[in-house]
Design a protein around this motif. Structure first.
Motif, short mmCIF file in Angstrom:
data_model
loop_
_atom_site.label_atom_id
_atom_site.label_comp_id
_atom_site.label_asym_id
_atom_site.label_seq_id
_atom_site.Cartn_x
_atom_site.Cartn_y
_atom_site.Cartn_z
N VAL A 119 0.85 -1.19 0.00
CA VAL A 119 0.00 0.00 0.00
C VAL A 119 0.88 1.24 0.00
O VAL A 119 1.72 1.40 0.89
CB VAL A 119 -0.93 0.02 1.22
CG1 VAL A 119 -1.80 1.27 1.20
CG2 VAL A 119 -1.80 -1.23 1.24
N THR A 120 0.74 2.08 -1.00
CA THR A 120 1.49 3.33 -1.08
C THR A 120 0.52 4.48 -1.12
O THR A 120 -0.68 4.31 -0.98
CB THR A 120 2.40 3.33 -2.33
OG1 THR A 120 1.58 3.19 -3.48
CG2 THR A 120 3.41 2.19 -2.28
N ARG A 121 1.01 5.69 -1.34
CA ARG A 121 0.17 6.89 -1.36
C ARG A 121 0.68 7.80 -2.46
O ARG A 121 1.88 8.01 -2.60
CB ARG A 121 0.22 7.59 -0.01
CG ARG A 121 -0.58 8.88 0.03
CD ARG A 121 -0.52 9.49 1.41
NE ARG A 121 -1.26 8.71 2.36
CZ ARG A 121 -2.57 8.86 2.60
NH1 ARG A 121 -3.25 9.76 1.93
NH2 ARG A 121 -3.18 8.11 3.48
N ASP A 122 -0.24 8.30 -3.29
CA ASP A 122 0.14 9.29 -4.28
C ASP A 122 -0.37 10.65 -3.82
O ASP A 122 -0.75 10.83 -2.66
CB ASP A 122 -0.35 8.90 -5.67
CG ASP A 122 -1.87 8.90 -5.76
OD1 ASP A 122 -2.51 9.31 -4.79
OD2 ASP A 122 -2.40 8.50 -6.81
N SER A 123 -0.43 11.63 -4.75
CA SER A 123 -0.80 12.99 -4.36
C SER A 123 -2.25 13.13 -3.96
O SER A 123 -2.63 14.16 -3.41
CB SER A 123 -0.48 13.95 -5.51
OG SER A 123 -1.23 13.57 -6.66
N MET A 124 -3.08 12.16 -4.25
CA MET A 124 -4.52 12.28 -3.96
C MET A 124 -5.03 11.27 -2.94
O MET A 124 -6.19 11.30 -2.59
CB MET A 124 -5.30 12.12 -5.26
CG MET A 124 -5.08 13.26 -6.24
SD MET A 124 -6.23 13.20 -7.63
CE MET A 124 -5.76 11.67 -8.38
N GLY A 125 -4.25 10.33 -2.45
CA GLY A 125 -4.73 9.39 -1.45
C GLY A 125 -3.99 8.06 -1.52
O GLY A 125 -3.10 7.86 -2.34
N PRO A 126 -4.38 7.11 -0.66
CA PRO A 126 -3.71 5.81 -0.63
C PRO A 126 -4.04 4.97 -1.86
O PRO A 126 -5.11 5.06 -2.43
CB PRO A 126 -4.26 5.16 0.64
CG PRO A 126 -5.58 5.81 0.85
CD PRO A 126 -5.43 7.21 0.36
N VAL A 127 -3.08 4.15 -2.25
CA VAL A 127 -3.22 3.29 -3.43
C VAL A 127 -2.72 1.90 -3.09
O VAL A 127 -1.70 1.75 -2.40
CB VAL A 127 -2.42 3.85 -4.64
CG1 VAL A 127 -2.54 2.92 -5.83
CG2 VAL A 127 -2.91 5.23 -5.01
N MET A 128 -3.46 0.91 -3.53
CA MET A 128 -3.07 -0.49 -3.34
C MET A 128 -2.69 -1.07 -4.70
O MET A 128 -3.40 -0.91 -5.69
CB MET A 128 -4.20 -1.30 -2.72
CG MET A 128 -4.61 -0.83 -1.34
SD MET A 128 -5.93 -1.85 -0.63
CE MET A 128 -5.07 -3.40 -0.43
N HIS A 129 -1.56 -1.78 -4.73
CA HIS A 129 -1.04 -2.35 -5.97
C HIS A 129 -1.04 -3.87 -5.90
O HIS A 129 -1.09 -4.46 -4.82
CB HIS A 129 0.39 -1.85 -6.24
CG HIS A 129 0.50 -0.36 -6.34
ND1 HIS A 129 0.19 0.33 -7.49
CD2 HIS A 129 0.88 0.57 -5.43
CE1 HIS A 129 0.38 1.62 -7.30
NE2 HIS A 129 0.80 1.80 -6.05
N ASP A 130 -0.97 -4.49 -7.06
CA ASP A 130 -0.81 -5.94 -7.18
C ASP A 130 -1.90 -6.69 -6.43
O ASP A 130 -1.64 -7.60 -5.64
CB ASP A 130 0.58 -6.37 -6.66
CG ASP A 130 1.70 -5.72 -7.45
OD1 ASP A 130 1.48 -5.45 -8.65
OD2 ASP A 130 2.77 -5.49 -6.86
N ILE A 131 -3.16 -6.28 -6.65
CA ILE A 131 -4.30 -6.95 -6.03
C ILE A 131 -4.78 -8.08 -6.95
O ILE A 131 -5.09 -7.84 -8.12
CB ILE A 131 -5.45 -5.96 -5.76
CG1 ILE A 131 -4.96 -4.83 -4.86
CG2 ILE A 131 -6.64 -6.67 -5.13
CD1 ILE A 131 -4.47 -5.29 -3.51
N ASN A 132 -4.83 -9.29 -6.40
CA ASN A 132 -5.31 -10.45 -7.13
C ASN A 132 -6.53 -11.03 -6.41
O ASN A 132 -6.46 -11.35 -5.22
CB ASN A 132 -4.21 -11.51 -7.24
CG ASN A 132 -2.99 -11.00 -8.01
OD1 ASN A 132 -3.13 -10.52 -9.13
ND2 ASN A 132 -1.83 -11.09 -7.40
N LEU A 133 -7.63 -11.11 -7.12
CA LEU A 133 -8.90 -11.57 -6.53
C LEU A 133 -9.61 -12.46 -7.54
O LEU A 133 -9.70 -12.15 -8.73
CB LEU A 133 -9.79 -10.38 -6.17
CG LEU A 133 -11.20 -10.70 -5.66
CD1 LEU A 133 -11.13 -11.46 -4.34
CD2 LEU A 133 -12.02 -9.43 -5.52
N GLN A 134 -10.14 -13.58 -7.02
CA GLN A 134 -10.88 -14.51 -7.87
C GLN A 134 -12.12 -14.99 -7.12
O GLN A 134 -12.01 -15.51 -6.01
CB GLN A 134 -10.00 -15.70 -8.24
CG GLN A 134 -10.62 -16.61 -9.31
CD GLN A 134 -9.72 -17.76 -9.67
OE1 GLN A 134 -9.61 -18.73 -8.95
NE2 GLN A 134 -9.04 -17.64 -10.83
#
Length: 335
Positions: free
Chosen positions: A308-323
């Motif tokens: 979980v990281t954060r850019d200029s507008m809010g938190p961001v989640m990367h590499d999400i895998n869902l099935q």
């Protein structure tokens, strides 16, 4: 769920009480018949005046009975609604506490309770009117019976003190059965409403055929929904507005610089091609997160710290895998 709880806790008890009251009713009718026969021996045909008063009062009570049933049914519906909200609150109490939804549920439960109390007040108001009418029967019967008998009394059986007190005693014996009728009316009405509710519930269909697909397509994939290496961000409106305003200011600044460059290019013999970023940046804008992504291309180990990281507008989640498999029960919880 709320209606099922009311069926188990309230409706069943009222149906049982209804069948208990039934035995009191037929015994009250027997007592009234015996008392009327004894009254006939004392006041002869004047007894029909008392029967007429009882019939009129009972008819008025019969007119009140539908209002009792209507308000009792509405009160039980409000009770079902309140119990449903309470069961939802208890079942999801953790989420309610985490998201601070206590005030919302308190308002909904209070509104349902106020509605239930409103119908309960109306119901017991009609019960009070009915009980008042039933309690007025005895004095009216005594007055009408003695008044009629004083007019039609034969010479060999005048209206003396012995006959008066005997008639009053017999009529007072009617007060017990009539009191049972008035007290049992509310139990009869609530029992009938509870019986109809239970019968409707037990006779209802087990499932709604439109809600269940019993013969799915055999050729369909087992996976109904899938996300691979997804990126999800939580952007607040304030952050989006701030970035858009910043981008607009940069576009205006670039436009001014490009205008100056164009003036200088006219004075020179060679034309230089300038690229403006104002028209190219309308649909996309660079965030700190995208800059960090370019940085991670140069440094591969930098992206392995946290998912979980954060850019200029809010938190961001990367590499999400869902099935999600087809037919699986899935819930999404969040604001």
């Amino acid at each position: 769920m709320g209606s099922i709880v009311n069926h188990m806790s309230t409706d069943v008890d009222k149906v049982v009480a209804f069948f208990d009251i039934i035995h009191l009713l037929w015994s009250a009718v027997v007592e009234m018949v015996i008392t009327i026969v004894l009254l006939y021996k004392e006041v002869r045909y004047a007894i029909f005046a008392s029967i007429g008063v009882i019939a009129v009062m009972a008819s008025i009570g019969g007119l009140i009975a539908p209002f009792l049933g209507k308000n009792q049914k509405a009160s039980m519906k409000s009770s079902d609604k309140r119990m449903k909200i309470i069961n939802e609150l208890v079942g999801a109490i953790k989420s309610v506490k985490l998201y601070g939804w206590e005030e919302y549920f308190i308002k909904k439960i209070t509104a349902a309770r106020d509605e239930q109390l409103m119908y309960a007040r109306i119901f017991f108001s009609w019960v009070t009117v009915f009980a008042t009418i039933m309690n007025m029967i005895t004095p009216f019967v005594i007055f009408v019976t003695l008044a009629v008998y004083s007019v039609v009394a034969p010479a060999d059986a005048p209206l003396d003190s012995r006959r008066i007190f005997t008639t009053i005693t017999l009529i007072n014996m009617l007060q017990g059965p009539l009191g049972q009728l008035s007290n049992s009316m509310s139990a009869i009405v609530t029992g009938k409403v509870a019986y109809n509710r239970l019968r409707g519930f037990l006779n209802s269909e087990e499932v709604d055929e439109t809600n269940v697909i019993k013969n799915p397509d055999a050729a369909a994939s087992d996976v109904a929904f899938e996300v691979t290496n997804g990126t999800f961000g939580w952007y607040t409106p304030e952050a989006i507005d701030a970035v858009l305003e910043k981008k607009q200011n940069e576009d205006e600044k670039n436009a001014k610089e490009n205008a100056k460059t164009a003036k200088k290019s006219k004075m020179s013999t060679t034309t230089t091609t300038t690229t403006t970023t104002a028209s190219e940046g309308v649909e996309s804008f660079t965030t700190l997160d995208e800059k960090s992504n370019t940085a991670t291309d140069e440094k591969p180990n930098a992206s392995e710290t946290l998912p979980v990281t954060r850019d200029s507008m809010g938190p961001v989640m990367h590499d999400i895998n869902l099935q999600i498999r087809r037919g699986a029960l899935t819930a999404v919880v969040g604001r």
